[in-house]
Design a protein around this motif. Structure first.
Motif, short mmCIF file in Angstrom:
data_model
loop_
_atom_site.label_atom_id
_atom_site.label_comp_id
_atom_site.label_asym_id
_atom_site.label_seq_id
_atom_site.Cartn_x
_atom_site.Cartn_y
_atom_site.Cartn_z
N ILE A 96 0.88 -1.17 0.00
CA ILE A 96 0.00 0.00 0.00
C ILE A 96 0.91 1.22 0.00
O ILE A 96 1.83 1.30 0.83
CB ILE A 96 -0.84 0.07 1.30
CG1 ILE A 96 -1.62 -1.22 1.54
CG2 ILE A 96 -1.72 1.30 1.33
CD1 ILE A 96 -2.79 -1.44 0.66
N LEU A 155 -1.20 -2.69 -4.29
CA LEU A 155 -2.61 -3.07 -4.19
C LEU A 155 -3.49 -1.82 -4.14
O LEU A 155 -4.62 -1.83 -4.63
CB LEU A 155 -2.85 -3.89 -2.91
CG LEU A 155 -1.95 -5.13 -2.73
CD1 LEU A 155 -2.23 -5.77 -1.36
CD2 LEU A 155 -2.17 -6.14 -3.84
N LYS A 156 -2.96 -0.77 -3.50
CA LYS A 156 -3.75 0.47 -3.37
C LYS A 156 -2.81 1.64 -3.12
O LYS A 156 -1.76 1.47 -2.47
CB LYS A 156 -4.70 0.34 -2.16
CG LYS A 156 -5.89 1.24 -2.22
CD LYS A 156 -6.98 0.65 -3.09
CE LYS A 156 -8.16 1.50 -3.33
NZ LYS A 156 -9.06 0.91 -4.34
N LYS A 207 -6.96 2.14 -8.63
CA LYS A 207 -6.13 1.76 -7.46
C LYS A 207 -5.91 2.92 -6.52
O LYS A 207 -5.34 2.76 -5.44
CB LYS A 207 -4.76 1.29 -7.95
CG LYS A 207 -4.80 -0.09 -8.55
CD LYS A 207 -3.52 -0.82 -8.27
CE LYS A 207 -3.68 -2.25 -8.73
NZ LYS A 207 -2.51 -2.72 -9.41
N LEU A 224 -8.49 0.21 3.61
CA LEU A 224 -7.51 -0.89 3.73
C LEU A 224 -8.11 -2.22 4.14
O LEU A 224 -7.60 -3.28 3.73
CB LEU A 224 -6.41 -0.53 4.74
CG LEU A 224 -5.41 0.53 4.31
CD1 LEU A 224 -4.17 0.46 5.18
CD2 LEU A 224 -5.01 0.33 2.85
N VAL A 284 -9.07 -4.28 1.25
CA VAL A 284 -7.88 -4.61 0.45
C VAL A 284 -7.14 -5.77 1.10
O VAL A 284 -6.73 -6.74 0.43
CB VAL A 284 -6.95 -3.37 0.31
CG1 VAL A 284 -5.62 -3.75 -0.32
CG2 VAL A 284 -7.62 -2.27 -0.51
N GLN A 285 -7.00 -5.71 2.44
CA GLN A 285 -6.31 -6.78 3.15
C GLN A 285 -7.09 -8.09 3.03
O GLN A 285 -6.52 -9.16 2.78
CB GLN A 285 -6.12 -6.41 4.63
CG GLN A 285 -5.31 -7.44 5.40
CD GLN A 285 -5.33 -7.18 6.91
OE1 GLN A 285 -6.31 -6.69 7.45
NE2 GLN A 285 -4.22 -7.51 7.57
N ASP A 325 -9.15 -9.06 0.68
CA ASP A 325 -9.03 -9.60 -0.68
C ASP A 325 -7.66 -10.23 -0.90
O ASP A 325 -7.53 -11.26 -1.54
CB ASP A 325 -9.21 -8.48 -1.73
CG ASP A 325 -10.67 -8.05 -1.84
OD1 ASP A 325 -11.54 -8.73 -1.25
OD2 ASP A 325 -10.93 -7.03 -2.50
N TRP A 326 -6.65 -9.56 -0.34
CA TRP A 326 -5.29 -10.08 -0.52
C TRP A 326 -5.15 -11.45 0.16
O TRP A 326 -4.66 -12.41 -0.44
CB TRP A 326 -4.24 -9.08 0.01
CG TRP A 326 -2.87 -9.67 -0.01
CD1 TRP A 326 -2.10 -10.04 1.04
CD2 TRP A 326 -2.10 -9.98 -1.18
NE1 TRP A 326 -0.90 -10.57 0.61
CE2 TRP A 326 -0.88 -10.55 -0.75
CE3 TRP A 326 -2.34 -9.85 -2.56
CZ2 TRP A 326 0.10 -10.97 -1.64
CZ3 TRP A 326 -1.36 -10.29 -3.45
CH2 TRP A 326 -0.16 -10.83 -2.99
#
Ligand SMILES: Nc1ncnc2c1ncn2[C@@H]1O[C@H](COP(=O)(O)OP(=O)(O)O)[C@@H](O)[C@H]1O
Length: 208
Positions: A9, A115-116, A172, A193, A196-197, A199-200
């Motif tokens: 990130i 990722l972002k 993004k 976040l 995003v976390q 999904d990761w």
């Protein structure tokens, strides 16, 4: 296709916008590891050749040359991995202060999987300059030493760093208003976040 690059990130924004404050807090949360390029530079011994060269640039409000920046930053990152302070791929790297030029973004592209990008926005640079002056007193930083140096850093930011945002797909990039209270800035960042976390981590579970 497997991707061995570090999940990352980016905290992006002008000097004094709060990247370090937010990055430090985010780095306390399990699953995230915070690394600020300015902290890496300030941790170097000023008597070493690299430390001296970096100090000479940063105390003038200039950027450190790209090749030196990436080399020193990479060494620091590998050091954190070697002692398991940063454990990819389960942990996500929170970067602040790098990449600061388009060339750095291009070089880092082979190392980090962005990722972002959290773009901390503050249109009022005068407010940022006031914040930095207060930080100068608190932290005794060479790059914050005079108003002239601080103003040069903003010029450099506009010229060199602003264009970095165009290196990333617009979907993004997320914007957060940096002039809010730090707790609200943190809350806005976490809203971005947390998914995003999730999904990761899900993508890791699905990778055979
Ligand atoms: N990625 C980078 N590329 C080149 N120079 C850098 C980079 N990161 C930090 N520096 C140097 O270190 C100084 C301090 O950086 P930093 O602590 O990130 O400042 P701020 O928090 O005000 O944005 C910068 O003004 C610059 O001289």
């Amino acid at each position: 296709m497997s991707d061995d690059r570090y999940p990352t990130i980016l905290l992006f924004g002008a000097p004094g916008v709060g990247k370090g404050t937010q990055g430090t807090i985010l780095g306390q949360i399990p699953g995230f590891f915070h690394l600020a390029c300015g902290d890496v530079f300030r941790s170097l011994n000023i008597r070493s050749p690299e430390g001296r060269e970096i100090y000479d640039h940063s105390s003038r409000g200039e950027l450190v040359p790209d090749e030196l920046t990436v080399r020193v930053w990479n060494k620091a990152l590998l050091g954190h991995i070697a002692v398991s302070r940063f454990r990819p791929p389960e942990e996500i790297l929170i970067l602040d202060g790098i990449p600061r030029t388009v060339t750095q973004a291009e070089i880092l592209n082979s190392t980090i999987n962005v990722l972002k990008v959290i773009h901390l926005i503050c249109a009022d640079h005068e407010q940022m300059i006031d914040r930095i002056k207060r930080r100068a007193i608190r932290e005794n930083r060479a790059d914050d030493a005079s108003e002239e140096v601080i103003r040069r850093r903003f010029e450099v930011y506009r010229r060199e760093s602003d264009p970095v945002i165009n290196c990333y797909d617009s979907d993004k990039v997320a914007f957060v208003d940096a002039l809010q209270r730090p707790s609200k800035v943190l809350s806005d960042i976490l809203q971005i976040l947390i998914p995003v976390q999730a999904d990761w981590l899900k993508s890791l579970d699905e990778t055979p």
